[in-house]
Scaffold this motif. Structure first.
Motif: not given
Length: 120
Positions: A92-98
């Motif tokens: 989730l962090a790697d995806a910027g919250g996506d």
């Protein structure tokens, strides 16, 4: 989910966790809404879904060694399990919250592991 038909070979047997997850991934890639499987679009909902499959097998006396090997692979080979919150929070962090991107990354990792395992 009546329009989603599971493979006939699943009838009467326990389905391994990763087999169910890869089936779900294939359905999503073919246009089925992710929310059909996990309800709300949230990485934690997928984690609960996955844990639920694995827990059911445990309660029925089934050992899902492939799933445990997958978790080891995520941690030891991919280095994607060290952060607090496990793969869910890292993705989730790697995806910027996506949430959708984080979920698809996990589903893709599952499929990647299954493919690699077949080559062994």
């Amino acid at each position: 989910m009546s329009s989603i038909l599971p493979p006939v070979v699943w009838n009467g047997r326990f389905v391994p966790t990763l087999e169910a997850i890869v089936f779900m991934r294939d359905q999503i890639r073919s246009g089925v809404m992710l929310e059909i499987f996990i309800g709300r679009l949230d990485v934690r909902a997928l984690s609960s879904f996955t844990d639920g499959i694995h827990f059911h097998q445990f309660c029925c006396g089934q050992k899902d060694e492939q799933y445990m090997a997958f978790i080891d692979w995520l941690r030891d080979v991919c280095g994607e399990f060290p952060s607090p919150g496990g793969w869910q929070e890292k993705y989730l962090a790697d995806a910027g919250g996506d949430h959708r991107a984080a979920i698809m990354r996990f589903l893709d990792r599952c499929a990647e592991f299954v493919t690699l395992s077949k080559g062994r």
